[in-house]
Write an enzyme that holds these catalytic residues in place. Sequence first.
Site: not given
Ligand code: CAA
Length: 283
Positions: A190, A119, A140, A152
């Site tokens: 990031n 990352s 990424h 990315e």
């Molecule tokens: N694995 C697989 N699928 C998942 C999951 C996981 N860990 N978590 C949630 N889902 C799926 C659920 O099954 C659901 O699918 P369906 O609609 O088909 O059932 C869908 O995602 C939505 O989930 P929820 O309704 O339970 O919850 P939500 O609407 O709050 O969505 C989320 C969850 C997609 C995680 C959403 O909260 C979100 O987009 N959060 C922000 C995530 C983000 O910013 N990620 C980037 C992080 S930074 C990074 O990764 C880079 C780095 O280098 C640090």
Amino acid sequence: MDIRNVLVAGAGQMGSGIAQVAAQAGLEVLLYDIAEEFTQRGLSGIRKNLARSVEKGRLTQAEMDEVLGRIRTSTDLDQAAACDMAIEAVTENLQVKLDLFRRLDEILPAHAILASNTSSLPITQLAAVTGRPEQVIGMHFMNPVPVMKLVEVIRGLATADAVYEAVKTLAERMGKTTVEVRDFPGFVSNRVLMPMINEAIYCVYEGVASVEDVDQVMKLGMNHPMGPLTLADFIGLDTCLAILEVLYEGFGDPKYRPCPLLRQYVQAGWLGKKTGRGFYQYT
Ligand code: CAA
């Protein structure tokens, strides 16, 4: 470049997600980790995700079985000798990744691409310990990998155009949209995300607002799906700190200085969701 067999090194949250989307894209996947306990945990996460897709009618049971049939697990890296590509997703520790890239370079065939899901660590530095720096690249993914659309693609200083194109095409085959990024600290994701998370932590540290209220501001005020502190817990506070250190050191700019409260939480072992406690409690 015909990529059929992929090694995914690291079966944690990111590695298992990558293995899943790779297998769903029709690739043969070898999921590697240092202990069977980790590969089995990764595999059971994949099984759970796929089963949910079957329940929701997005996948048939037969398709799920086919996807699982394309994933093998191993704790022996030598098994990767026939892979066309490696995607490394082990812990965010430069030394660990450098050692792994040296071994991958020895084990994988000469045509193989070596990609890192890091990352924020320098792709150019990982490439420099191999004999094939033009075939080393950053790939990424975002967490959770099966849900998030972005990859990315980071070009190291020596990355060949053909390798960049092959990885872009592969990510698209996995259903992702790519952006092309040059190899500078934190890439784009990031470099933009972590200062926001750090600033949210400073708001709590300085008593400007509570954890819940800081998150509420960004959720309701800016329409973010998760508040920055919930997101930090989800990513892992140790990972957030590690990335901020890379930004701070890489640019030498005090604007990236990690908040002392973040450092203290990490020292306490409060690493977020994975340890049951971060800015929130998970029980
Ligand atoms: N694995 C697989 N699928 C998942 C999951 C996981 N860990 N978590 C949630 N889902 C799926 C659920 O099954 C659901 O699918 P369906 O609609 O088909 O059932 C869908 O995602 C939505 O989930 P929820 O309704 O339970 O919850 P939500 O609407 O709050 O969505 C989320 C969850 C997609 C995680 C959403 O909260 C979100 O987009 N959060 C922000 C995530 C983000 O910013 N990620 C980037 C992080 S930074 C990074 O990764 C880079 C780095 O280098 C640090």
